[in-house]
Write a protein that holds these residues in place. Sequence first.
Motif, mmCIF file in Angstrom:
data_model
loop_
_atom_site.group_PDB
_atom_site.id
_atom_site.type_symbol
_atom_site.label_atom_id
_atom_site.label_comp_id
_atom_site.label_asym_id
_atom_site.label_seq_id
_atom_site.Cartn_x
_atom_site.Cartn_y
_atom_site.Cartn_z
ATOM 1 N N LYS A 148 91.405 60.008 71.868
ATOM 2 C CA LYS A 148 91.318 58.572 71.603
ATOM 3 C C LYS A 148 91.775 58.375 70.171
ATOM 4 C CE LYS A 148 87.318 56.558 70.896
ATOM 5 N NZ LYS A 148 85.986 55.953 71.141
ATOM 6 N N TYR A 149 92.760 57.506 69.983
ATOM 7 C CA TYR A 149 93.300 57.311 68.638
ATOM 8 C C TYR A 149 93.234 55.843 68.236
ATOM 9 C CZ TYR A 149 96.224 57.687 64.514
ATOM 10 O OH TYR A 149 96.671 57.659 63.218
ATOM 11 N N TRP A 172 94.715 64.227 55.548
ATOM 12 C CA TRP A 172 94.961 65.176 56.632
ATOM 13 C C TRP A 172 95.456 64.476 57.891
ATOM 14 C CZ3 TRP A 172 94.969 70.303 55.882
ATOM 15 C CH2 TRP A 172 94.347 70.781 54.722
ATOM 16 N N TYR A 173 96.474 65.076 58.507
ATOM 17 C CA TYR A 173 97.090 64.522 59.704
ATOM 18 C C TYR A 173 97.310 65.613 60.747
ATOM 19 C CZ TYR A 173 98.355 60.778 56.407
ATOM 20 O OH TYR A 173 98.325 59.788 55.459
ATOM 21 N N LEU A 174 97.373 65.188 61.990
ATOM 22 C CA LEU A 174 97.768 66.069 63.082
ATOM 23 C C LEU A 174 99.182 65.662 63.488
ATOM 24 C CD1 LEU A 174 97.086 68.256 65.206
ATOM 25 C CD2 LEU A 174 96.240 66.408 66.676
ATOM 26 N N VAL A 175 100.122 66.562 63.321
ATOM 27 C CA VAL A 175 101.497 66.308 63.749
ATOM 28 C C VAL A 175 101.618 66.740 65.204
ATOM 29 C CG1 VAL A 175 103.921 66.931 63.436
ATOM 30 C CG2 VAL A 175 102.454 66.561 61.443
ATOM 31 N N ALA A 176 102.151 65.856 66.046
ATOM 32 C CA ALA A 176 102.248 66.130 67.476
ATOM 33 C C ALA A 176 103.412 65.358 68.076
ATOM 34 C CB ALA A 176 100.942 65.732 68.172
ATOM 35 N N THR A 177 103.793 65.740 69.279
ATOM 36 C CA THR A 177 104.772 64.955 70.024
ATOM 37 C C THR A 177 104.027 64.159 71.092
ATOM 38 O OG1 THR A 177 105.209 66.890 71.432
ATOM 39 C CG2 THR A 177 106.733 66.465 69.628
ATOM 40 N N ASP A 178 104.492 62.944 71.342
ATOM 41 C CA ASP A 178 103.819 62.089 72.317
ATOM 42 C C ASP A 178 104.404 62.296 73.715
ATOM 43 O OD1 ASP A 178 106.266 60.805 72.323
ATOM 44 O OD2 ASP A 178 105.546 58.986 71.346
ATOM 45 N N SER A 179 104.065 61.407 74.635
ATOM 46 C CA SER A 179 104.502 61.541 76.032
ATOM 47 C C SER A 179 106.018 61.442 76.181
ATOM 48 C CB SER A 179 103.832 60.468 76.897
ATOM 49 O OG SER A 179 104.142 59.167 76.415
ATOM 50 N N LYS A 180 106.680 60.830 75.187
ATOM 51 C CA LYS A 180 108.141 60.722 75.209
ATOM 52 C C LYS A 180 108.803 61.811 74.368
ATOM 53 C CE LYS A 180 108.046 55.707 75.931
ATOM 54 N NZ LYS A 180 108.459 54.380 75.394
ATOM 55 N N ASN A 181 107.985 62.772 73.942
ATOM 56 C CA ASN A 181 108.452 63.914 73.145
ATOM 57 C C ASN A 181 108.972 63.491 71.770
ATOM 58 O OD1 ASN A 181 108.462 66.744 73.226
ATOM 59 N ND2 ASN A 181 110.681 66.794 73.478
ATOM 60 N N ILE A 188 93.848 62.346 60.947
ATOM 61 C CA ILE A 188 92.788 63.164 61.548
ATOM 62 C C ILE A 188 91.495 62.386 61.782
ATOM 63 C CG2 ILE A 188 91.176 65.057 61.061
ATOM 64 C CD1 ILE A 188 93.705 66.209 62.014
ATOM 65 N N LYS A 189 91.076 61.590 60.807
ATOM 66 C CA LYS A 189 89.789 60.897 60.920
ATOM 67 C C LYS A 189 89.800 59.777 61.959
ATOM 68 C CE LYS A 189 87.671 61.966 56.487
ATOM 69 N NZ LYS A 189 86.982 61.421 55.303
ATOM 70 N N ASN A 190 90.975 59.426 62.454
ATOM 71 C CA ASN A 190 91.065 58.386 63.481
ATOM 72 C C ASN A 190 91.225 58.969 64.883
ATOM 73 O OD1 ASN A 190 90.841 56.492 61.501
ATOM 74 N ND2 ASN A 190 92.934 55.729 61.620
ATOM 75 N N ILE A 191 91.101 60.301 64.987
ATOM 76 C CA ILE A 191 91.271 60.964 66.280
ATOM 77 C C ILE A 191 89.918 61.428 66.813
ATOM 78 C CG2 ILE A 191 92.411 62.835 67.541
ATOM 79 C CD1 ILE A 191 94.397 63.066 65.255
ATOM 80 N N THR A 192 89.685 61.153 68.092
ATOM 81 C CA THR A 192 88.523 61.704 68.790
ATOM 82 C C THR A 192 89.041 62.552 69.941
ATOM 83 O OG1 THR A 192 87.150 59.779 68.260
ATOM 84 C CG2 THR A 192 86.401 61.203 70.050
ATOM 85 N N LEU A 193 88.760 63.834 69.902
ATOM 86 C CA LEU A 193 89.218 64.726 70.965
ATOM 87 C C LEU A 193 88.394 64.507 72.225
ATOM 88 C CD1 LEU A 193 90.997 67.115 71.882
ATOM 89 C CD2 LEU A 193 89.216 68.645 70.997
ATOM 90 N N LEU A 194 89.072 64.260 73.331
ATOM 91 C CA LEU A 194 88.388 64.038 74.605
ATOM 92 C C LEU A 194 88.442 65.277 75.494
ATOM 93 C CD1 LEU A 194 89.642 60.422 75.402
ATOM 94 C CD2 LEU A 194 87.505 61.104 74.279
ATOM 95 N N ASN A 195 89.642 65.820 75.677
ATOM 96 C CA ASN A 195 89.802 66.977 76.564
ATOM 97 C C ASN A 195 90.959 67.858 76.113
ATOM 98 O OD1 ASN A 195 87.852 66.416 78.826
ATOM 99 N ND2 ASN A 195 89.107 64.564 78.989
#
Length: 303
Positions: A148-149, A172-181, A188-195
């Motif tokens: 959840k972001y 601090w940030y998490l670098v990632a690719t989204d559903s469109k790559n 980081i502080k705005n991210i809640t890991l769900l699964n």
Amino acid sequence: MSMQHDYDKILTRLTVILSRLYQAEQLKPSDLAKEFNVSERTIQRDFKDRLIHFPIYYENKHWKMQKDFKIEKNISIEDAITLDILENLSMNLGDKFHSKTSTILKKLKNRQYSPIFTKLNMEDISSEYESMISFEDAITQKYQIEVKYISRYKEEIIVINPIKIVNFEGLWYLVATDSKNILKSYYIKNITLLNKLDTKFEIPKKVEEILNNAISIWFSEDEPFEVILEIDNYVAKYFKSKPISNTQKIINEDEQKLTISVMATNDMEIIPIVKSWMPFIKVLSPSRIHDCVRDVARKFFLI
């Protein structure tokens, strides 16, 4: 302005490696390369260059600490300073990180007072400790995650491919690719890991190059463009001793000014830097950034 995140990654990696060696672990470079998501050549450089003064040796494809070695009795001044810097770095990451690294580092040196002080001005991420561990695991294993972001505009549940945990300018940030790559950065502080999902992914080949050449968190996958800056000699020394990025090149230098070029992928990689150094810096090209900065100057300095 420079590549703070690179130093963070190296120091963190060296701290972990030293602590494991001290606990008599035998470390295989190929395993460490996978764990830290770097090349095996980088790991070998850690051992052969950065940790060369420590009593370690290579045997049967593993790096080991000499048996019964007591670092606190044999440590050199250079090694002690390195450990002091590592401890200061951990202090800037928050109480949880510092408490864990402090115990390890105290075993590695025999001094109550440290002559080193660093003011890194990094945010405290102690509250995100468990999430950071989970992100690191997902990155290492190359598993997609559902999170959840909360962005500036909305809150959403998304699936992303986590690639790197990075630090730019103390945040601090998490670098990632989204559903469109598409390569993106998530605070980081705005991210809640769900699964953590079972789906695996491949890391884009250009990620390391993009991050190594990035000026700030505003980097993108777009084709880099050249920015030419003219810097007053009054502050030129700061740009020579601490380049904006790995791509910085000196074009010309005289008694009045320093002219440099740097590659950027987003206008916002450059604009905040120029604003922070006004009126000692001028954008020569591209014209769109020059015009943007000129408008800012007119607004705030009534030029």
